[in-house]
Design an enzyme around this catalytic site. Structure first.
Site, PDB file in Angstrom:
ATOM      1  N   ASP A  85     -19.512  16.970  40.598  1.00  0.00           N
ATOM      2  CA  ASP A  85     -19.998  17.764  39.451  1.00  0.00           C
ATOM      3  C   ASP A  85     -21.498  17.494  39.320  1.00  0.00           C
ATOM      4  O   ASP A  85     -21.985  16.901  38.366  1.00  0.00           O
ATOM      5  CB  ASP A  85     -19.246  17.398  38.161  1.00  0.00           C
ATOM      6  CG  ASP A  85     -19.399  15.936  37.764  1.00  0.00           C
ATOM      7  OD1 ASP A  85     -19.237  15.634  36.559  1.00  0.00           O
ATOM      8  OD2 ASP A  85     -19.706  15.085  38.631  1.00  0.00           O
ATOM      9  N   ASP A  89     -24.616  12.051  40.947  1.00  0.00           N
ATOM     10  CA  ASP A  89     -24.036  12.780  42.079  1.00  0.00           C
ATOM     11  C   ASP A  89     -25.143  13.131  43.081  1.00  0.00           C
ATOM     12  O   ASP A  89     -24.960  13.040  44.292  1.00  0.00           O
ATOM     13  CB  ASP A  89     -23.376  14.082  41.620  1.00  0.00           C
ATOM     14  CG  ASP A  89     -22.394  13.902  40.481  1.00  0.00           C
ATOM     15  OD1 ASP A  89     -22.848  13.690  39.328  1.00  0.00           O
ATOM     16  OD2 ASP A  89     -21.182  13.952  40.728  1.00  0.00           O
ATOM     17  N   ASN A 138     -20.319  17.480  34.657  1.00  0.00           N
ATOM     18  CA  ASN A 138     -21.618  17.171  34.029  1.00  0.00           C
ATOM     19  C   ASN A 138     -22.293  18.439  33.504  1.00  0.00           C
ATOM     20  O   ASN A 138     -23.021  18.395  32.519  1.00  0.00           O
ATOM     21  CB  ASN A 138     -22.547  16.496  35.037  1.00  0.00           C
ATOM     22  CG  ASN A 138     -22.131  15.064  35.329  1.00  0.00           C
ATOM     23  OD1 ASN A 138     -21.639  14.367  34.442  1.00  0.00           O
ATOM     24  ND2 ASN A 138     -22.282  14.646  36.571  1.00  0.00           N
ATOM     25  N   THR A 186     -16.557  12.631  43.007  1.00  0.00           N
ATOM     26  CA  THR A 186     -17.402  12.001  41.978  1.00  0.00           C
ATOM     27  C   THR A 186     -17.437  12.809  40.679  1.00  0.00           C
ATOM     28  O   THR A 186     -18.319  12.633  39.846  1.00  0.00           O
ATOM     29  CB  THR A 186     -18.850  11.844  42.492  1.00  0.00           C
ATOM     30  OG1 THR A 186     -19.409  13.158  42.704  1.00  0.00           O
ATOM     31  CG2 THR A 186     -18.913  11.040  43.779  1.00  0.00           C
ATOM     32  N   PHE A 242     -15.735   9.459  31.763  1.00  0.00           N
ATOM     33  CA  PHE A 242     -15.981  10.896  31.657  1.00  0.00           C
ATOM     34  C   PHE A 242     -15.114  11.737  32.609  1.00  0.00           C
ATOM     35  O   PHE A 242     -14.461  12.689  32.178  1.00  0.00           O
ATOM     36  CB  PHE A 242     -17.469  11.184  31.922  1.00  0.00           C
ATOM     37  CG  PHE A 242     -17.832  12.643  31.866  1.00  0.00           C
ATOM     38  CD1 PHE A 242     -17.982  13.374  33.038  1.00  0.00           C
ATOM     39  CD2 PHE A 242     -18.005  13.297  30.658  1.00  0.00           C
ATOM     40  CE1 PHE A 242     -18.306  14.735  33.004  1.00  0.00           C
ATOM     41  CE2 PHE A 242     -18.334  14.647  30.600  1.00  0.00           C
ATOM     42  CZ  PHE A 242     -18.470  15.367  31.774  1.00  0.00           C
ATOM     43  N   ASN A 243     -15.107  11.444  33.912  1.00  0.00           N
ATOM     44  CA  ASN A 243     -14.402  12.299  34.873  1.00  0.00           C
ATOM     45  C   ASN A 243     -12.925  12.445  34.510  1.00  0.00           C
ATOM     46  O   ASN A 243     -12.337  13.523  34.597  1.00  0.00           O
ATOM     47  CB  ASN A 243     -14.516  11.733  36.298  1.00  0.00           C
ATOM     48  CG  ASN A 243     -15.911  11.894  36.870  1.00  0.00           C
ATOM     49  OD1 ASN A 243     -16.661  12.791  36.468  1.00  0.00           O
ATOM     50  ND2 ASN A 243     -16.287  10.998  37.775  1.00  0.00           N
ATOM     51  N   HIS A 286     -23.027   5.255  39.421  1.00  0.00           N
ATOM     52  CA  HIS A 286     -21.570   5.403  39.560  1.00  0.00           C
ATOM     53  C   HIS A 286     -21.213   6.064  40.901  1.00  0.00           C
ATOM     54  O   HIS A 286     -20.458   5.519  41.700  1.00  0.00           O
ATOM     55  CB  HIS A 286     -21.023   6.305  38.439  1.00  0.00           C
ATOM     56  CG  HIS A 286     -21.359   5.883  37.056  1.00  0.00           C
ATOM     57  ND1 HIS A 286     -20.832   4.768  36.446  1.00  0.00           N
ATOM     58  CD2 HIS A 286     -22.164   6.461  36.135  1.00  0.00           C
ATOM     59  CE1 HIS A 286     -21.290   4.678  35.204  1.00  0.00           C
ATOM     60  NE2 HIS A 286     -22.101   5.682  34.985  1.00  0.00           N
ATOM     61  N   ASP A 287     -21.748   7.247  41.123  1.00  0.00           N
ATOM     62  CA  ASP A 287     -21.333   8.047  42.290  1.00  0.00           C
ATOM     63  C   ASP A 287     -21.879   7.513  43.612  1.00  0.00           C
ATOM     64  O   ASP A 287     -21.148   7.513  44.622  1.00  0.00           O
ATOM     65  CB  ASP A 287     -21.752   9.504  42.065  1.00  0.00           C
ATOM     66  CG  ASP A 287     -21.070  10.081  40.832  1.00  0.00           C
ATOM     67  OD1 ASP A 287     -21.542  11.113  40.316  1.00  0.00           O
ATOM     68  OD2 ASP A 287     -20.051   9.508  40.390  1.00  0.00           O
TER      69      ASP A 287
HETATM   70  O1  RIB Z   1     -18.378   8.426  34.130  1.00  0.00           O
HETATM   71  C1  RIB Z   1     -19.337   8.586  35.132  1.00  0.00           C
HETATM   72  C2  RIB Z   1     -19.006   9.763  35.986  1.00  0.00           C
HETATM   73  O2  RIB Z   1     -18.981  10.963  35.183  1.00  0.00           O
HETATM   74  C3  RIB Z   1     -20.074  10.029  37.061  1.00  0.00           C
HETATM   75  O3  RIB Z   1     -19.455  10.629  38.162  1.00  0.00           O
HETATM   76  C4  RIB Z   1     -20.994  10.996  36.381  1.00  0.00           C
HETATM   77  O4  RIB Z   1     -21.720  11.798  37.322  1.00  0.00           O
HETATM   78  C5  RIB Z   1     -20.008  11.857  35.622  1.00  0.00           C
HETATM   79  O5  RIB Z   1     -19.460  12.814  36.513  1.00  0.00           O
HETATM   80 CA    CA Z   2     -20.283  12.811  38.852  1.00  0.00          CA
END
Ligand code: RIB
Ligand code: CA
Length: 326
Positions: free
Chosen positions: A8, A13, A37, A123, A165-166, A247-248
């Site tokens: 996203d 990312d 996102n 991701t 979030f994801n 994160h990604d």
């Molecule tokens: O929680 C972090 C994740 O959510 C990451 O992948 C960020 O890019 C969002 O997609």
């Molecule tokens: Ca992401």
């Protein structure tokens, strides 16, 4: 290593795409977009632009514009209105176009054509993967490895108190994928919140002059720098963090160097509704046995020296000419 990225495409990312395309041993066959996102059309535009500017020749396919069941929630306060830290219209239009094939069909076709050879890194919300599984479960099972950024176990969430979030955005998809029996390596906030790119490491201000504010430019360093600058400003304002969570990129790094992660094999449940929506829970042994599902490899820690080296050698130096402080 053949790789497919499902993203996203927001800011972390984008760094993950740069890491994958900056890795000489990786052939990124495809990048599929998913709403998260930012709306899916912006994520798709960002995937196309980064693929072009960073020298990729991946097929870019358009994915789900909304979760399986929930309304779409975006994170444009974190990633900017355009998903890369800027305002609508501040990025150039891509010179390439997405393929006609929908993302969930491509995500099933590629492992079927290259059984046991392709690594999938996700991701974003798992909507596309869930759709591919529903239509072609055996094809999706042909990926050599699946590495997924998502979830939070023993650390606070970043979307409400308990959810990541994801998995908050599409909990039904996360639950379906994690209980499908696929051999998944899960990279939750427990691991990724230890993977921080500090602002000082990049001397962020040095490049800030690189991006003209009044017109789009096709300069990957300037676009990524502006994106990271926005991302780090948000993190600093929100929590005082001097930098941004990678994160990604950590999920991609786990594909490059599998033992970069310390994992535990756990049966995992994802809560789909109510105050714990999106929360990842260790399933009880009894429930797991009854469900006859397989656990997933959950990462709770990572080797930060190796991660920093990968980021420096494959992203910071080639894109920014920057090095990390010793
Ligand atoms: O929680 C972090 C994740 O959510 C990451 O992948 C960020 O890019 C969002 O997609
Ligand atoms: Ca992401």
């Amino acid at each position: 290593m053949k790789m497919v990225l499902d993203m996203d495409t927001g800011i972390d990312d984008a760094v993950a795409i740069a890491l994958a395309l900056g890795s000489p041993e990786v052939d990124v066959l495809a990048i599929t977009s998913v709403a998260g996102n930012a709306p899916v059309e912006l994520c798709t535009r960002n995937c196309l632009l980064l693929n072009e500017l960073l020298g990729g020749d991946a097929a870019v396919a358009i994915g789900a514009e909304r979760p399986l069941a929930k309304d779409l929630l975006t994170a444009q306060e974190v990633h900017g209105a355009d998903g890369l830290g800027g305002y609508a219209g501040s990025l150039p239009e891509p010179a390439t176009s997405a393929v006609d094939e929908p993302a969930h069909e491509l995500l099933a076709r590629i492992p079927d054509e290259h059984p046991g050879e392709v690594t999938l890194v996700t991701t974003g919300p798992l909507t596309n993967i869930a759709m591919a599984l529903r239509a072609n479960p055996d094809c999706v099972a042909s990926y050599e490895r699946i590495i997924t950024m998502g979830g939070a176990f023993d650390v606070p969430g970043n979307t409400g108190p308990v959810a990541e979030f994801n998995f908050y955005v599409d909990p039904e998809a996360a639950s379906l994928v994690l209980n499908s029996g696929l051999d998944i390596t899960l990279v939750p906030l427990d691991a990724t919140t230890g993977a921080v790119l500090t602002r000082s490491a990049l001397e962020m201000r040095k490049h800030a002059r690189g991006l003209p504010a009044d017109r789009p430019c096709r300069n990957s360093a300037a676009i990524l720098h502006r994106a990271l600058d926005h991302y780090m400003e948000f993190q600093f304002d929100e929590s005082g963090l001097d930098g941004g969570y990678m994160h990604d990129p950590l999920a991609v790094a786990a594909a490059l160097v599998p033992d970069i992660l310390e994992t535990l094999d756990l049966p995992v449940d994802v809560v789909t509704d109510g105050p714990n929506r999106g929360r990842t829970l260790r399933r009880s042994v009894q429930a797991h046995a009854a469900a006859a599902g397989r656990g997933v490899h959950v990462a709770f820690n990572h080797d930060d020296d190796t991660f920093r080296r990968l980021l420096e050698q494959r992203v910071l130096r080639p894109v920014f000419g920057a090095t990390l402080p010793r």
